[in-house]
Design a protein around this motif. Structure first.
Motif, PDB file in Angstrom:
ATOM      1  N   THR A   1      25.255  48.083  40.138  1.00 55.12           N
ATOM      2  CA  THR A   1      26.593  48.346  39.617  1.00 55.12           C
ATOM      3  C   THR A   1      27.368  47.039  39.716  1.00 55.12           C
ATOM      4  N   SER A   2      28.046  46.656  38.624  1.00 51.61           N
ATOM      5  CA  SER A   2      28.740  45.364  38.593  1.00 51.61           C
ATOM      6  C   SER A   2      29.585  45.137  39.830  1.00 51.61           C
ATOM      7  N   GLU A   3      29.444  43.949  40.420  1.00 55.28           N
ATOM      8  CA  GLU A   3      30.267  43.591  41.576  1.00 55.28           C
ATOM      9  C   GLU A   3      30.633  42.120  41.524  1.00 55.28           C
ATOM     10  N   GLY A   4      31.469  41.697  42.483  1.00 53.09           N
ATOM     11  CA  GLY A   4      31.937  40.321  42.521  1.00 53.09           C
ATOM     12  C   GLY A   4      30.796  39.337  42.703  1.00 53.09           C
ATOM     13  N   ILE A   5      30.972  38.120  42.214  1.00 53.24           N
ATOM     14  CA  ILE A   5      29.910  37.115  42.268  1.00 53.24           C
ATOM     15  C   ILE A   5      30.429  35.866  42.978  1.00 53.24           C
TER      16      ILE A   5
ATOM     17  N   THR B   1      33.611  37.039  36.263  1.00 51.28           N
ATOM     18  CA  THR B   1      34.126  37.436  37.577  1.00 51.28           C
ATOM     19  C   THR B   1      33.358  38.598  38.197  1.00 51.28           C
ATOM     20  N   GLN B   2      32.602  39.344  37.375  1.00 45.73           N
ATOM     21  CA  GLN B   2      31.775  40.420  37.913  1.00 45.73           C
ATOM     22  C   GLN B   2      30.454  40.408  37.165  1.00 45.73           C
TER      23      GLN B   2
END
Lengths: 299, 231
Positions: free
Chosen positions: A223-227, A249-250
């Protein structure tokens, strides 16, 4: 004040980056080689947040329109002032009317030009960092005028140089250190550390694309998250991407590790097709080194 | 109530908190409200970024001011103070965005209609009927992930991203979104919205806020052009 007579393929203002706006989708930007940016300012006794110019690939000409003190760091670009060879990682006095010439990068990819007092660049959301993909700033082009903050040049100029031991040899990098992802599958971790990669020419300020000698095992997306800066994403092709300053950003690709902050310049400076490998560093060690770097430059 | 299910320290300067919920409600929305709560307190300058994601919270911090153990304690104590402000459905702002739905600005509109055995008009009607909620901001400046797409339109994103025009309205899975600027993208494009959704000189720089409701209203070609739309 200086004027761009000829610009390199990609040349733009950078400061430390644009912080506090990631949550609305704005990339931080900032210098791809923070070490070189910080040294350029340090040599001039500028604040580390002073704006420098990141010059990628090289081949640029600048005309001094007033007497100035400048510093050059980063990639070796056979710099000359009015034909006379000048040293990299060093400050120089350039007289009104003289021309600074940078050749193509020979060792490394990105050079940094700083001026005493710092360049005056347009600030957007509190930062002069250029992030072209966010429509924040633009590449510098021919005839652009580079203004600098008023600064007392003093009566006598004494050149300041980065000590030899802090000058990296960007051509001689074999191993780049990374923090393995905390939840990483052991087999993928092993493969990551024993695989040879080459730097894809498709790399840009968003990320360094690596071509694995043998593609790494597939991992399911997340699931898309911060990088984080330096995060190593494994794409479904089996070839990783190391995410850089202008990254999205994600993201939802599996993350397999994170390049140590202090080693990132070695990766961003590597030329296309250079061969590299990774070795693991502990999270604690990486934090200690980053803290030491931050403290030294007063970040 | 939001509960932290795991914490990852991927890099020197970041922590990623994953959440789970022990009750009903939208996880992404609650994480966003918590993120806003944290931003308002700004945690004394030791925190550089607070980013709400769909099921996690991403925090970047200054290692000279705080270490990761201290930060975890800060976040946990803030979480226990955080009481979800149940904004009633009526109180949430509703943003209406005009969209020109037509193949000349939407390369995938006719393809989607045939894929779903619908007419283009039905696709547009279903998309227009939805009341969407901004569940996250990210990807690109001013890009808002809107949840609540009718499952009859749900479609996977394309495998390879392509250049997508500024203002493009796309759908992917059960989400919809407008690309504020030209960008690479893999969403299925159904129309184009002429409204500026990201402007650094405006305040706020984007009209979207997490939790806000959004509706799309179909407009004619003439109105699209009059409002600054580009073909």
């Amino acid at each position: 004040m200086m004027r761009v007579i000829q610009s390199s393929p990609r040349m733009h203002y950078q400061d430390l980056g644009r912080f506090g706006h990631t949550h609305v989708g704005i990339s931080q930007g900032g210098p791809l080689d923070l070490h070189a940016h910080c040294w350029a300012n340090f040599l001039l006794k500028n604040d580390p947040s002073a704006t420098t110019i990141e010059i990628s690939v090289g081949n640029a000409l600048f005309m001094a329109e007033e007497d100035s003190v400048i510093a050059l760091t980063g990639a070796e670009m056979s710099a000359r002032i009015d034909g006379r060879v000048i040293e990299n990682w060093c400050t120089h006095f350039i007289k009104k009317g003289e021309v600074l010439k940078l050749g193509y990068a020979k060792c490394g990819t990105h050079g940094y030009l700083a001026v005493k007092g710092g360049f005056i660049a347009p600030e957007m959301l509190g930062s002069s960092a250029t992030v072209v993909r966010n429509y924040l700033g633009e590449y510098l082009t021919e005839d652009d005028v580079l203004r600098s903050k008023k600064s007392d040049l003093g009566d006598s100029f004494i050149a300041r140089k980065t000590p030899e031991k802090y000058v990296p040899n960007y051509d001689d990098v074999r191993k780049i250190r990374l923090i393995l992802a905390p939840d990483l599958d052991a087999e993928v971790g092993e493969k990551l550390l024993e695989t040879n990669f080459s730097i894809s020419p498709h790399s840009d300020r968003m990320g360094v694309h690596l071509i694995a000698e043998n593609p790494l095992p597939k991992l399911p997306g997340i699931t898309s998250e911060g990088i984080p800066l330096g995060s190593i994403q494994l794409t479904p092709s089996g070839h990783p991407i190391v995410l850089l300053n202008d990254r999205q950003t994600q993201g939802g690709y599996a993350k397999i590790g994170n390049v140590a902050r202090v080693d990132l310049p070695l990766l961003t400076q590597a030329k296309a097709m250079t061969k590299i490998g990774f070795e693991a560093v502990s999270h604690e060690q990486a934090v200690d080194e980053w803290r030491e770097f931050s403290r030294f430059f007063g970040l | 109530m939001l509960k932290i299910s795991s914490i990852k320290n991927e890099s020197e300067t970041t922590l990623s908190f994953s959440f789970e919920k022990d009750c009903c409600g939208e996880l992404a929305l609650e994480i966003s409200l918590f993120a806003e709560f944290l931003r308002e307190r700004s945690l004394g300058g030791e925190v550089i970024e607070i980013v709400a994601c769909f099921a996690s919270l991403f925090v970047e911090f200054d290692v000279l001011k705080i270490n990761s153990e201290e930060l975890v304690r800060e976040i946990q104590s803030n979480l226990s103070e955080f009481r979800l402000l149940e904004s009633s459905e009526e109180e949430r702002e509703l943003l209406e965005l005009p969209v020109y739905y037509h193949p000349e600005v939407a390369p995938d509109l006719e393809w989607l209609a045939s894929e779903k055995n619908m007419t283009v008009d039905e696709v547009v009607r279903i998309h227009n009927e939805g009341i969407y909620v901004v569940s996250s901001l990210g990807f690109a400046p001013g890009f808002a992930y809107l949840s609540g797409l009718d499952s009859r339109l749900a479609v996977p994103r394309f495998d390879a991203p392509e250049r997508v025009a500024r203002g493009s309205l796309g759908i992917a899975e059960e989400q919809t979104a407008v690309y504020p600027n030209e960008s690479p993208g893999g969403w299925v494009i159904l129309g184009n919205c002429p409204v500026t959704l990201f402007d650094v000189d405006a305040s706020p720089i984007t009209p979207f806020k997490v939790g806000m409701k959004v509706r799309f209203v179909a407009i004619s070609r003439g109105k699209f052009l009059a409002e600054g739309g580009e073909l």
